[in-house]
Scaffold this motif. Sequence first.
Motif, mmCIF file in Angstrom:
data_model
loop_
_atom_site.group_PDB
_atom_site.id
_atom_site.type_symbol
_atom_site.label_atom_id
_atom_site.label_comp_id
_atom_site.label_asym_id
_atom_site.label_seq_id
_atom_site.Cartn_x
_atom_site.Cartn_y
_atom_site.Cartn_z
ATOM 1 N N LYS A 128 4.451 -60.249 35.255
ATOM 2 C CA LYS A 128 3.241 -59.704 34.640
ATOM 3 C C LYS A 128 2.736 -58.444 35.323
ATOM 4 N N GLN A 129 3.175 -58.217 36.565
ATOM 5 C CA GLN A 129 2.711 -57.045 37.303
ATOM 6 C C GLN A 129 3.732 -55.905 37.290
ATOM 7 N N LEU A 130 4.942 -56.205 36.818
ATOM 8 C CA LEU A 130 6.041 -55.239 36.944
ATOM 9 C C LEU A 130 6.290 -54.512 35.629
ATOM 10 N N THR A 131 6.527 -53.206 35.691
ATOM 11 C CA THR A 131 6.904 -52.423 34.509
ATOM 12 C C THR A 131 8.166 -51.617 34.821
ATOM 13 N N VAL A 132 8.867 -51.222 33.771
ATOM 14 C CA VAL A 132 10.088 -50.426 33.909
ATOM 15 C C VAL A 132 9.846 -49.064 33.256
ATOM 16 N N PRO A 133 10.104 -47.969 33.960
ATOM 17 C CA PRO A 133 9.847 -46.631 33.401
ATOM 18 C C PRO A 133 10.644 -46.398 32.119
ATOM 19 N N THR A 134 10.017 -45.809 31.130
ATOM 20 C CA THR A 134 10.722 -45.511 29.883
ATOM 21 C C THR A 134 11.816 -44.478 30.102
ATOM 22 N N SER A 135 11.628 -43.575 31.065
ATOM 23 C CA SER A 135 12.656 -42.559 31.335
ATOM 24 C C SER A 135 13.980 -43.216 31.714
ATOM 25 N N TYR A 136 13.907 -44.310 32.460
ATOM 26 C CA TYR A 136 15.107 -45.053 32.846
ATOM 27 C C TYR A 136 15.729 -45.737 31.633
ATOM 28 N N LEU A 137 14.907 -46.353 30.808
ATOM 29 C CA LEU A 137 15.412 -47.041 29.625
ATOM 30 C C LEU A 137 16.006 -46.076 28.608
ATOM 31 N N LEU A 138 15.438 -44.881 28.507
ATOM 32 C CA LEU A 138 15.974 -43.882 27.577
ATOM 33 C C LEU A 138 17.393 -43.488 27.970
ATOM 34 N N ARG A 139 17.617 -43.314 29.266
ATOM 35 C CA ARG A 139 18.961 -42.971 29.743
ATOM 36 C C ARG A 139 19.920 -44.126 29.532
ATOM 37 N N LEU A 140 19.435 -45.322 29.773
ATOM 38 C CA LEU A 140 20.297 -46.498 29.709
ATOM 39 C C LEU A 140 20.693 -46.853 28.282
ATOM 40 N N THR A 141 19.792 -46.645 27.333
ATOM 41 C CA THR A 141 20.057 -47.055 25.946
ATOM 42 C C THR A 141 20.515 -45.911 25.050
ATOM 43 N N LEU A 142 20.558 -44.702 25.581
ATOM 44 C CA LEU A 142 21.006 -43.528 24.822
ATOM 45 C C LEU A 142 20.152 -43.282 23.575
ATOM 46 N N VAL A 143 18.843 -43.391 23.716
ATOM 47 C CA VAL A 143 17.953 -43.166 22.587
ATOM 48 C C VAL A 143 16.850 -42.172 22.958
ATOM 49 N N ILE B 228 8.450 -56.249 22.462
ATOM 50 C CA ILE B 228 8.389 -55.868 23.870
ATOM 51 C C ILE B 228 7.243 -54.866 24.022
ATOM 52 N N ALA B 229 6.417 -55.044 25.029
ATOM 53 C CA ALA B 229 5.185 -54.253 25.158
ATOM 54 C C ALA B 229 5.409 -52.943 25.899
ATOM 55 N N LEU B 230 4.919 -51.871 25.300
ATOM 56 C CA LEU B 230 4.839 -50.575 25.976
ATOM 57 C C LEU B 230 3.462 -50.442 26.611
ATOM 58 N N THR B 231 3.391 -49.777 27.747
ATOM 59 C CA THR B 231 2.080 -49.514 28.342
ATOM 60 C C THR B 231 1.317 -48.525 27.463
ATOM 61 N N PRO B 232 -0.003 -48.468 27.568
ATOM 62 C CA PRO B 232 -0.791 -47.572 26.703
ATOM 63 C C PRO B 232 -0.334 -46.116 26.726
ATOM 64 N N ASP B 233 0.106 -45.633 27.879
ATOM 65 C CA ASP B 233 0.556 -44.233 27.957
ATOM 66 C C ASP B 233 2.022 -44.061 27.545
ATOM 67 N N ARG B 234 2.682 -45.164 27.193
ATOM 68 C CA ARG B 234 4.079 -45.186 26.738
ATOM 69 C C ARG B 234 5.064 -44.658 27.792
ATOM 70 N N LYS B 235 4.673 -44.688 29.030
ATOM 71 C CA LYS B 235 5.541 -44.230 30.105
ATOM 72 C C LYS B 235 6.283 -45.378 30.787
ATOM 73 N N ALA B 236 5.984 -46.595 30.376
ATOM 74 C CA ALA B 236 6.645 -47.752 30.982
ATOM 75 C C ALA B 236 6.675 -48.894 29.967
ATOM 76 N N VAL B 237 7.559 -49.853 30.254
ATOM 77 C CA VAL B 237 7.732 -51.022 29.386
ATOM 78 C C VAL B 237 7.461 -52.271 30.202
ATOM 79 N N HIS B 238 6.754 -53.214 29.589
ATOM 80 C CA HIS B 238 6.396 -54.464 30.256
ATOM 81 C C HIS B 238 7.213 -55.595 29.635
#
Length: 354
Positions: free
Chosen positions: A274-289, A303-313
């Motif tokens: 619940k406290q950990l998020t994953v940066p979207t920049s990392y996921l974009l590279r990993l998923t090729l999207v 899957i929840a995006l943070t309000p600023d859409r810079k991370a995924v919860h």
Amino acid sequence: MEIRSLVRGSCERFCPDAEAKMRIQKKLLHYFEYKDGQKHVPGVLVKEFTRSAADAKVPKAKDMRTELCLTKTVEYLLKDILLDERKPYHLAYDFIFDRLRMVRREIVIQQYNARQTIRLLEPMIMFLAYSRYRLCAEPIEKFDPKICNQHLQECLNMTLCCYKELDDEQETQENKSTIRDFQRRCFIEALYQVFNLGTSEALVRGLALPAEVREDKIFKLAFGICMNYHQGNLYRVIVGLPQLPHIICAVSASKLEMIRRRLMEIFTHAYNNKQLTVPTSYLLRLTLVEPPILAELCRQYNIALTPDRKAVHFIKTDFRSSAETIKARREPFIEAKLERIYLPEVLLLKKLWL
């Protein structure tokens, strides 16, 4: 039992005279068979596919095309018709698909040997593989991916059987293939591996191939990706896919959404906190999207995006397992590869390098 004698085609026209005359009289020509699209002026006719009845007689030689004519027919369809932009591509695909299906039927009727069969089937494999990608986003009424997959698999299986037959002949006759034939084979073997990603049959075949095929650069790359997928190393799969050559890379598009789904599901377990998020920049590279597609993935699988859409919860209990996998789409990195090639040259296997 009556043994029917083998009949070899003698027709040198794309469409035998009897069929051409009948279809012109009954106005049964396709749009691409009229001269410049004029409905009253017949142009180049190509023999259409017809199902054989159980009691049908063996076709006469004059109603079947020669090997040279069949080769020219395939080249005409995959160059002149393929590049004809007067109609949407799905209509050109339907026409080419039907006419190539008739070529396949004549191959069987005339009982061509392995080498003859391979030379005619390989371009069909390339056409079906390319069309499977190009039309992947079309609605079902314009393009049925299941039918395309079925015919692509049939052509691949038939071609691979012919490769095996030639391998067996070479063991006894030292009848080696040319370098060009070898390169074409390695390309098709690699395409088969990616198209059948995740199946044990493909892996078993890959391990049993002649050493020179297994050492080919393109095949090694494709087979390595399939092994990584089998071992669950999806990161290496994702990294490897963009390195594949044009058409094989296009084939991989039908597997990408499944891989992305698996990655997202794995992350919901690996980063379930619940406290950990994953940066979207990392996921974009990993998923090729791109960012909008990542947002679509998150919505689809809850899957929840943070309000600023810079991370995924990621929360594993929130993942929507019942959601359908997103439909395959045209990918920017594949589009970039296809823009750099002259399509007929590639589909006819005249140029295969990366």
